[in-house]
Design a protein around this motif. Sequence first.
Motif, mmCIF file in Angstrom:
data_model
loop_
_atom_site.group_PDB
_atom_site.id
_atom_site.type_symbol
_atom_site.label_atom_id
_atom_site.label_comp_id
_atom_site.label_asym_id
_atom_site.label_seq_id
_atom_site.Cartn_x
_atom_site.Cartn_y
_atom_site.Cartn_z
ATOM 1 N N UNK A 38 0.866 -1.173 0.000
ATOM 2 C CA UNK A 38 0.000 0.000 0.000
ATOM 3 C C UNK A 38 0.904 1.225 0.000
ATOM 4 N N UNK A 39 0.759 2.080 -1.011
ATOM 5 C CA UNK A 39 1.625 3.258 -1.095
ATOM 6 C C UNK A 39 1.030 4.461 -0.367
ATOM 7 N N UNK A 40 -0.144 4.290 0.259
ATOM 8 C CA UNK A 40 -0.734 5.363 1.051
ATOM 9 C C UNK A 40 0.085 5.644 2.300
ATOM 10 N N UNK A 41 -0.286 6.673 3.021
ATOM 11 C CA UNK A 41 0.494 7.079 4.188
ATOM 12 C C UNK A 41 0.349 6.090 5.345
ATOM 13 N N UNK A 42 -0.877 5.685 5.652
ATOM 14 C CA UNK A 42 -1.140 4.708 6.735
ATOM 15 C C UNK A 42 -0.425 5.083 8.038
ATOM 16 N N UNK A 43 -0.273 6.380 8.283
ATOM 17 C CA UNK A 43 0.495 6.823 9.454
ATOM 18 C C UNK A 43 -0.170 6.431 10.770
ATOM 19 N N UNK A 44 -1.507 6.335 10.743
ATOM 20 C CA UNK A 44 -2.204 5.982 11.979
ATOM 21 C C UNK A 44 -2.057 4.506 12.322
ATOM 22 N N UNK A 45 -1.529 3.713 11.390
ATOM 23 C CA UNK A 45 -1.334 2.278 11.606
ATOM 24 C C UNK A 45 0.104 1.932 11.953
ATOM 25 N N UNK A 46 1.051 2.608 11.317
ATOM 26 C CA UNK A 46 2.448 2.224 11.442
ATOM 27 C C UNK A 46 3.142 2.950 12.599
ATOM 28 N N UNK A 47 3.109 2.304 13.752
ATOM 29 C CA UNK A 47 3.845 2.772 14.919
ATOM 30 C C UNK A 47 4.972 1.771 15.210
ATOM 31 N N UNK A 48 6.093 2.209 15.745
ATOM 32 C CA UNK A 48 7.162 1.265 16.106
ATOM 33 C C UNK A 48 6.644 0.168 17.028
ATOM 34 N N UNK A 49 6.992 -1.057 16.694
ATOM 35 C CA UNK A 49 6.661 -2.270 17.454
ATOM 36 C C UNK A 49 5.212 -2.740 17.284
#
Length: 246
Positions: A38-49
Amino acid sequence: MITYPNVHLAHFIDRPNRFIAECRLQKTGEMVTVHVKNTGRCKELFYPEVEVALTYQPSPKRKTDYDLIAVKKGTDWFNIDSQVPNALAAKAIKDGIITLPDLNGKIVSVKREKRFAHSKFDILVETDTGKQAFVEVKGMTLENHSLGAFPDAPTLRGLKHVTELIEAMKEGYQSYVLFVVQFEKIELATIHTDMQPALAQMILSGQKQGLSVIAYNCSVTPDTIAIEHQVPFDVTKMFEDPNSER
Protein backbone atom coordinates in the motif's frame (compact mmCIF):
# COMPACT_ATOMS: atom_id res chain seq x y z
CA MET A 1 -12.64 -14.82 1.08
CA ILE A 2 -9.01 -14.40 0.13
CA THR A 3 -6.42 -16.41 2.05
CA TYR A 4 -2.74 -15.52 2.02
CA PRO A 5 -0.10 -18.28 2.08
CA ASN A 6 2.93 -18.53 4.37
CA VAL A 7 1.95 -15.76 6.78
CA HIS A 8 4.38 -14.77 9.53
CA LEU A 9 3.75 -12.38 12.41
CA ALA A 10 6.29 -9.62 12.97
CA HIS A 11 6.78 -6.24 14.58
CA PHE A 12 7.02 -3.09 12.48
CA ILE A 13 10.20 -1.08 13.07
CA ASP A 14 10.46 1.61 10.40
CA ARG A 15 9.27 2.63 6.92
CA PRO A 16 12.15 4.27 5.05
CA ASN A 17 9.90 5.00 2.07
CA ARG A 18 6.38 4.19 0.91
CA PHE A 19 7.42 0.94 -0.78
CA ILE A 20 9.38 -0.85 1.95
CA ALA A 21 9.44 -1.36 5.70
CA GLU A 22 11.83 -2.87 8.21
CA CYS A 23 10.26 -5.53 10.44
CA ARG A 24 11.36 -8.05 13.07
CA LEU A 25 9.98 -11.59 12.84
CA GLN A 26 8.32 -12.72 16.06
CA LYS A 27 9.50 -16.33 15.94
CA THR A 28 13.18 -15.78 15.22
CA GLY A 29 13.87 -12.12 15.94
CA GLU A 30 15.32 -11.79 12.43
CA MET A 31 15.22 -8.32 10.88
CA VAL A 32 13.72 -8.37 7.39
CA THR A 33 13.08 -5.78 4.71
CA VAL A 34 9.55 -6.16 3.33
CA HIS A 35 7.44 -4.76 0.51
CA VAL A 36 4.51 -2.65 1.74
CA LYS A 37 1.45 -3.49 -0.37
CA ASN A 38 0.00 0.00 0.00
CA THR A 39 1.63 3.26 -1.10
CA GLY A 40 -0.73 5.36 1.05
CA ARG A 41 0.49 7.08 4.19
CA CYS A 42 -1.14 4.71 6.74
CA LYS A 43 0.50 6.82 9.45
CA GLU A 44 -2.20 5.98 11.98
CA LEU A 45 -1.33 2.28 11.61
CA PHE A 46 2.45 2.22 11.44
CA TYR A 47 3.85 2.77 14.92
CA PRO A 48 7.16 1.27 16.11
CA GLU A 49 6.66 -2.27 17.45
CA VAL A 50 3.06 -2.57 16.20
CA GLU A 51 2.19 -6.14 15.23
CA VAL A 52 2.04 -6.83 11.49
CA ALA A 53 1.38 -9.79 9.21
CA LEU A 54 3.81 -10.70 6.44
CA THR A 55 3.36 -13.18 3.63
CA TYR A 56 6.54 -14.98 2.57
CA GLN A 57 6.80 -14.92 -1.23
CA PRO A 58 10.46 -15.44 -2.23
CA SER A 59 11.42 -15.13 -5.90
CA PRO A 60 14.61 -14.41 -7.84
CA LYS A 61 12.72 -11.59 -9.54
CA ARG A 62 11.89 -9.86 -6.24
CA LYS A 63 13.99 -7.50 -4.15
CA THR A 64 12.25 -8.62 -0.94
CA ASP A 65 10.98 -12.02 0.22
CA TYR A 66 8.04 -10.69 2.23
CA ASP A 67 4.94 -8.59 1.62
CA LEU A 68 3.36 -6.63 4.47
CA ILE A 69 -0.40 -7.27 4.21
CA ALA A 70 -1.99 -6.41 7.56
CA VAL A 71 -1.48 -4.30 10.67
CA LYS A 72 -2.96 -4.76 14.14
CA LYS A 73 -4.62 -1.62 15.47
CA GLY A 74 -5.61 -2.12 19.08
CA THR A 75 -7.24 -5.55 19.09
CA ASP A 76 -8.30 -5.47 15.42
CA TRP A 77 -6.54 -6.35 12.21
CA PHE A 78 -6.52 -3.92 9.26
CA ASN A 79 -5.69 -5.34 5.84
CA ILE A 80 -3.63 -2.83 3.82
CA ASP A 81 -3.16 -4.78 0.57
CA SER A 82 -4.21 -2.28 -2.10
CA GLN A 83 -4.57 -5.05 -4.70
CA VAL A 84 -7.14 -7.11 -2.80
CA PRO A 85 -10.28 -4.87 -2.91
CA ASN A 86 -10.82 -5.34 -6.67
CA ALA A 87 -10.66 -9.12 -6.47
CA LEU A 88 -12.93 -9.21 -3.43
CA ALA A 89 -15.44 -6.87 -5.06
CA ALA A 90 -15.64 -8.70 -8.37
CA LYS A 91 -16.29 -12.06 -6.71
CA ALA A 92 -18.74 -10.62 -4.18
CA ILE A 93 -20.75 -8.93 -6.95
CA LYS A 94 -20.84 -12.20 -8.92
CA ASP A 95 -21.92 -14.13 -5.82
CA GLY A 96 -24.57 -11.61 -4.83
CA ILE A 97 -22.84 -10.70 -1.56
CA ILE A 98 -22.49 -7.12 -2.80
CA THR A 99 -25.65 -5.70 -4.33
CA LEU A 100 -25.67 -2.66 -6.61
CA PRO A 101 -28.61 -0.38 -5.73
CA ASP A 102 -31.19 0.28 -8.45
CA LEU A 103 -29.29 -1.79 -11.00
CA ASN A 104 -31.42 -2.19 -14.11
CA GLY A 105 -31.81 -5.95 -14.51
CA LYS A 106 -30.10 -9.08 -13.23
CA ILE A 107 -26.34 -9.45 -13.57
CA VAL A 108 -25.22 -11.75 -16.37
CA SER A 109 -21.51 -10.87 -16.50
CA VAL A 110 -18.85 -9.17 -14.42
CA LYS A 111 -15.74 -8.06 -16.30
CA ARG A 112 -12.53 -6.57 -14.90
CA GLU A 113 -10.74 -3.41 -16.01
CA LYS A 114 -12.79 -1.83 -18.78
CA ARG A 115 -11.88 1.45 -20.46
CA PHE A 116 -14.08 4.51 -20.78
CA ALA A 117 -12.78 7.89 -21.95
CA HIS A 118 -9.44 8.40 -20.17
CA SER A 119 -10.12 5.96 -17.33
CA LYS A 120 -9.91 2.23 -16.86
CA PHE A 121 -12.69 1.34 -14.43
CA ASP A 122 -12.26 -1.68 -12.18
CA ILE A 123 -15.47 -3.54 -13.07
CA LEU A 124 -18.04 -3.55 -15.86
CA VAL A 125 -21.35 -5.24 -15.03
CA GLU A 126 -23.79 -6.30 -17.74
CA THR A 127 -27.41 -7.20 -17.06
CA ASP A 128 -30.12 -9.24 -18.75
CA THR A 129 -31.82 -6.01 -19.84
CA GLY A 130 -28.76 -4.99 -21.85
CA LYS A 131 -27.79 -2.35 -19.28
CA GLN A 132 -24.13 -1.77 -18.47
CA ALA A 133 -22.73 -0.38 -15.23
CA PHE A 134 -19.25 0.71 -14.23
CA VAL A 135 -18.03 0.02 -10.69
CA GLU A 136 -14.94 1.82 -9.46
CA VAL A 137 -13.51 0.11 -6.36
CA LYS A 138 -11.56 1.96 -3.68
CA GLY A 139 -9.93 0.38 -0.64
CA MET A 140 -10.47 2.16 2.68
CA THR A 141 -7.99 1.75 5.55
CA LEU A 142 -8.29 5.09 7.36
CA GLU A 143 -10.39 5.00 10.56
CA ASN A 144 -11.07 7.08 13.65
CA HIS A 145 -13.69 6.25 16.30
CA SER A 146 -15.44 3.71 14.01
CA LEU A 147 -15.70 6.26 11.20
CA GLY A 148 -13.95 5.20 8.00
CA ALA A 149 -12.69 7.72 5.44
CA PHE A 150 -11.12 7.92 1.99
CA PRO A 151 -8.52 9.02 1.00
CA ASP A 152 -5.59 9.15 3.43
CA ALA A 153 -3.63 11.17 0.85
CA PRO A 154 -4.77 13.36 -2.08
CA THR A 155 -5.66 11.24 -5.13
CA LEU A 156 -5.92 12.91 -8.52
CA ARG A 157 -6.61 9.48 -10.00
CA GLY A 158 -9.61 9.00 -7.72
CA LEU A 159 -10.97 12.43 -8.62
CA LYS A 160 -10.60 11.68 -12.32
CA HIS A 161 -12.43 8.38 -11.91
CA VAL A 162 -15.42 9.98 -10.18
CA THR A 163 -15.54 12.73 -12.81
CA GLU A 164 -15.61 10.20 -15.64
CA LEU A 165 -18.15 7.97 -13.87
CA ILE A 166 -20.47 10.97 -14.03
CA GLU A 167 -19.69 11.40 -17.72
CA ALA A 168 -20.45 7.70 -18.30
CA MET A 169 -23.93 8.17 -16.83
CA LYS A 170 -24.63 10.81 -19.49
CA GLU A 171 -23.91 8.14 -22.11
CA GLY A 172 -26.37 5.66 -20.61
CA TYR A 173 -24.21 3.69 -18.18
CA GLN A 174 -25.05 3.23 -14.53
CA SER A 175 -22.16 4.24 -12.29
CA TYR A 176 -21.05 3.12 -8.84
CA VAL A 177 -18.25 3.93 -6.43
CA LEU A 178 -17.66 0.97 -4.12
CA PHE A 179 -15.55 1.39 -1.01
CA VAL A 180 -14.15 -1.88 0.31
CA VAL A 181 -13.46 -1.12 3.96
CA GLN A 182 -10.44 -3.26 4.86
CA PHE A 183 -11.37 -3.60 8.52
CA GLU A 184 -14.47 -4.73 10.39
CA LYS A 185 -15.49 -2.27 13.10
CA ILE A 186 -17.04 0.67 11.29
CA GLU A 187 -20.32 2.51 11.78
CA LEU A 188 -20.15 4.93 8.85
CA ALA A 189 -17.97 5.64 5.80
CA THR A 190 -17.25 9.09 4.40
CA ILE A 191 -14.87 11.19 2.32
CA HIS A 192 -11.91 12.83 4.06
CA THR A 193 -12.99 16.30 2.95
CA ASP A 194 -10.11 18.13 4.63
CA MET A 195 -7.66 15.93 2.74
CA GLN A 196 -9.29 16.47 -0.66
CA PRO A 197 -12.23 18.90 -0.82
CA ALA A 198 -12.55 18.56 -4.61
CA LEU A 199 -13.21 14.82 -4.29
CA ALA A 200 -15.95 15.36 -1.72
CA GLN A 201 -17.56 18.01 -3.92
CA MET A 202 -17.42 15.74 -6.98
CA ILE A 203 -18.92 12.81 -5.06
CA LEU A 204 -21.76 15.02 -3.81
CA SER A 205 -22.37 16.40 -7.30
CA GLY A 206 -22.35 12.87 -8.72
CA GLN A 207 -24.84 11.60 -6.17
CA LYS A 208 -27.26 14.37 -7.16
CA GLN A 209 -26.97 13.13 -10.77
CA GLY A 210 -27.52 9.45 -9.93
CA LEU A 211 -24.06 8.20 -8.97
CA SER A 212 -24.37 5.43 -6.37
CA VAL A 213 -21.76 5.37 -3.61
CA ILE A 214 -21.72 2.28 -1.39
CA ALA A 215 -19.40 0.77 1.22
CA TYR A 216 -18.89 -2.76 2.53
CA ASN A 217 -16.74 -3.74 5.48
CA CYS A 218 -14.55 -6.83 5.77
CA SER A 219 -13.63 -9.37 8.40
CA VAL A 220 -9.84 -9.51 8.66
CA THR A 221 -7.34 -11.90 10.23
CA PRO A 222 -3.56 -11.98 9.70
CA ASP A 223 -4.00 -14.32 6.74
CA THR A 224 -7.58 -13.77 5.48
CA ILE A 225 -9.97 -11.05 4.36
CA ALA A 226 -13.65 -11.45 3.45
CA ILE A 227 -16.53 -9.11 2.60
CA GLU A 228 -18.97 -8.81 5.49
CA HIS A 229 -21.91 -6.43 4.98
CA GLN A 230 -22.90 -2.99 3.71
CA VAL A 231 -22.25 0.02 5.93
CA PRO A 232 -23.79 3.50 5.56
CA PHE A 233 -22.00 6.14 3.49
CA ASP A 234 -22.46 9.88 4.09
CA VAL A 235 -20.25 12.30 2.19
CA THR A 236 -21.32 15.18 4.47
CA LYS A 237 -20.01 13.54 7.66
CA MET A 238 -16.85 15.33 8.76
CA PHE A 239 -13.82 13.18 9.55
CA GLU A 240 -11.25 14.03 12.20
CA ASP A 241 -7.88 12.84 10.96
CA PRO A 242 -6.00 10.86 13.63
CA ASN A 243 -2.77 11.82 11.86
CA SER A 244 -3.28 15.58 12.17
CA GLU A 245 -0.84 15.77 15.06
CA ARG A 246 1.69 13.30 13.67
